[in-house]
Scaffold this active site. Structure first.
Site, PDB file in Angstrom:
ATOM      1  N   ALA A 161       0.831  -1.202   0.000  1.00  0.00           N
ATOM      2  CA  ALA A 161       0.000   0.000   0.000  1.00  0.00           C
ATOM      3  C   ALA A 161       0.869   1.258   0.000  1.00  0.00           C
ATOM      4  O   ALA A 161       1.827   1.345  -0.768  1.00  0.00           O
ATOM      5  CB  ALA A 161      -0.972  -0.029   1.179  1.00  0.00           C
ATOM      6  N   CYS A 162       0.553   2.220   0.864  1.00  0.00           N
ATOM      7  CA  CYS A 162       1.250   3.505   0.835  1.00  0.00           C
ATOM      8  C   CYS A 162       2.724   3.401   1.237  1.00  0.00           C
ATOM      9  O   CYS A 162       3.484   4.349   1.042  1.00  0.00           O
ATOM     10  CB  CYS A 162       0.543   4.508   1.737  1.00  0.00           C
ATOM     11  SG  CYS A 162      -1.078   5.004   1.120  1.00  0.00           S
ATOM     12  N   SER A 163       3.124   2.280   1.813  1.00  0.00           N
ATOM     13  CA  SER A 163       4.520   2.103   2.204  1.00  0.00           C
ATOM     14  C   SER A 163       5.320   1.323   1.175  1.00  0.00           C
ATOM     15  O   SER A 163       6.469   0.935   1.446  1.00  0.00           O
ATOM     16  CB  SER A 163       4.590   1.388   3.568  1.00  0.00           C
ATOM     17  OG  SER A 163       4.114   2.224   4.593  1.00  0.00           O
ATOM     18  N   SER A 164       4.759   1.101   0.009  1.00  0.00           N
ATOM     19  CA  SER A 164       5.437   0.270  -0.992  1.00  0.00           C
ATOM     20  C   SER A 164       6.818   0.794  -1.365  1.00  0.00           C
ATOM     21  O   SER A 164       7.755   0.015  -1.574  1.00  0.00           O
ATOM     22  CB  SER A 164       4.569   0.157  -2.246  1.00  0.00           C
ATOM     23  OG  SER A 164       3.359  -0.533  -1.975  1.00  0.00           O
ATOM     24  N   SER A 340       2.204   5.431  -2.341  1.00  0.00           N
ATOM     25  CA  SER A 340       3.624   5.183  -2.085  1.00  0.00           C
ATOM     26  C   SER A 340       4.539   6.240  -2.685  1.00  0.00           C
ATOM     27  O   SER A 340       5.671   6.430  -2.238  1.00  0.00           O
ATOM     28  CB  SER A 340       4.019   3.812  -2.627  1.00  0.00           C
ATOM     29  OG  SER A 340       4.009   3.793  -4.047  1.00  0.00           O
TER      30      SER A 340
END
Length: 379
Positions: A161-164, A340
């Protein structure tokens, strides 16, 4: 290509950014959304009058800015999003022999990153595509990007998700330290407009589309004009349902759920704010301590660009005071939340003024919960 010699230092030697040409301002978004609200309330007047259905509420520019700090967003298709009868980007499917949209975006960003790093595709050993949503299950978008650029070696997709991007940075660094690659291309093609519920007042303004790219390599292998040593990485995950998207290939196995609201992005924003802010601030603080880096040495925080209030509070908790815009630069006012790619956009655009040996942290946080901290030093 196999490399048996492990490396002691790994650097980011190039960054790239692909930005879609089309933009949507808050004013345009609100006008379209409110037309949709009028149509919905009119078409469902009887049910609303009978108390069987809640009427939808208008959105407003003031509400959006107060809730998020977002003023506009770039999208791959504007007309579909602003069509009140559609509220979804219009992205025609492409044939198997045509480049996918994510591949096209990735190649554009990658070429800029490679040029900045003074690297040719022939010098890259691996490609990682790391993003929130992949437009197909297989073959991997990363392998398609690898082929389009003429890169040898290996490639794979990953999704945190946003931490990819931060998770991808650690994966790239680990591969180099292990000796399985000398140079890794990391790309983050985010088509967030495709998984956003544009009909939902609470989140219709959040996302935009973009693609970022990073060249990661061993320091001794780099001949770029600018290197950022990856001092250390730290990743953290804790399960939470407060940010969720249930879309997947099993949806067709239960027809009752096809097209339901849970098949797009949804979140409990208040809980996310309350739970994620302290988690991320503590992660950054402990990471800096473990790397023996004092707060006085921390020049910049390139934070995940999801919400201005979250970023300001995280920075304040870390520094013990309000951060200046220079210390915690903001790009979400123009780009909105690009999942990300957000922290990488901030790094791409706001690092040129930093001096040799200056230290900063690239930080992500989002669904999972997932969070990543990458401490870098200009070398």
């Amino acid at each position: 290509m196999s490399h048996s010699l492990s490396r002691s230092k790994v650097v980011i030697s190039g960054t790239g950014l692909f930005t879609p040409d089309e933009t949507i301002t808050n004013a345009e978004l609100v006008e379209s959304f409110n037309r949709y609200v009028d149509a919905f309330n009119r078409d469902n007047m009887q049910a609303i009058d009978a108390g069987e259905l809640e009427p939808l509420e208008y959105s407003s520019e003031a509400f959006i800015v107060k809730a998020s700090g977002i003023e506009s967003r770039h999208v791959v298709n504007k007309s579909g999003v602003l069509d009140p009868s559609r509220l979804c980007p219009s992205i025609p499917e492409r044939g198997d022999e045509e480049p996918s949209l994510q591949c096209e975006m990735a190649v554009s960003a990658a070429r800029e990153a490679l040029a900045q790093a003074n690297k040719s595709p022939a010098e890259v050993d691996a490609v990682i595509v790391a993003c929130s949503n992949l437009q197909r299950a297989y073959p991997a978008i990363a392998i398609e990007v690898q082929d389009a650029l003429g890169i040898q070696g290996f490639a794979f997709d990953m999704n945190v998700a946003c931490s990819s991007a931060t998770f991808g940075l650690q994966a790239a660094r680990d591969a180099i330290l292990a000796g399985s690659a000398e140079t890794v291309l990391l790309v983050n093609p985010e088509i967030c407009s495709g998984h956003l519920a544009w009909q939902d007042r609470d989140c219709h303004f959040i996302f935009g589309d973009v693609c970022t790219a990073l060249v990661v390599e061993s320091a001794e292998n780099s001949d770029g004009d600018e290197n950022w040593e990856i001092v250390g990485t730290r990743l953290l995950t804790r399960f939470s349902n407060n940010i969720r998207n249930n879309f997947g290939f099993l949806n067709r196995c239960d027809e009752s759920g096809v097209g339901a609201r849970d098949k797009l992005f949804r979140q409990n924003g208040r809980k996310v704010f309350k739970e994620v802010v302290p988690m991320v601030a503590e992660m950054i603080e402990s990471h800096l301590t473990d790397e023996s880096i004092g707060l006085s040495s921390l020049k910049r925080m390139w934070l995940h660009q999801a919400n201005l209030g979250m970023n300001q509070l995280i920075a304040k908790k870390v520094l013990g005071r309000d951060a200046t815009v220079n210390e915690a630069p903001v790009i979400l006012n123009e780009y909105a939340n690009t999942s990300s790619a957000g922290s990488v956009i901030a790094f791409h655009k706001h690092r040129n003024d930093m001096a040799v040996d200056d230290v900063g942290v690239i930080c992500s946080f989002g669904a999972g919960y997932s969070a990543g901290s990458v401490i870098v030093r200009r070398s």
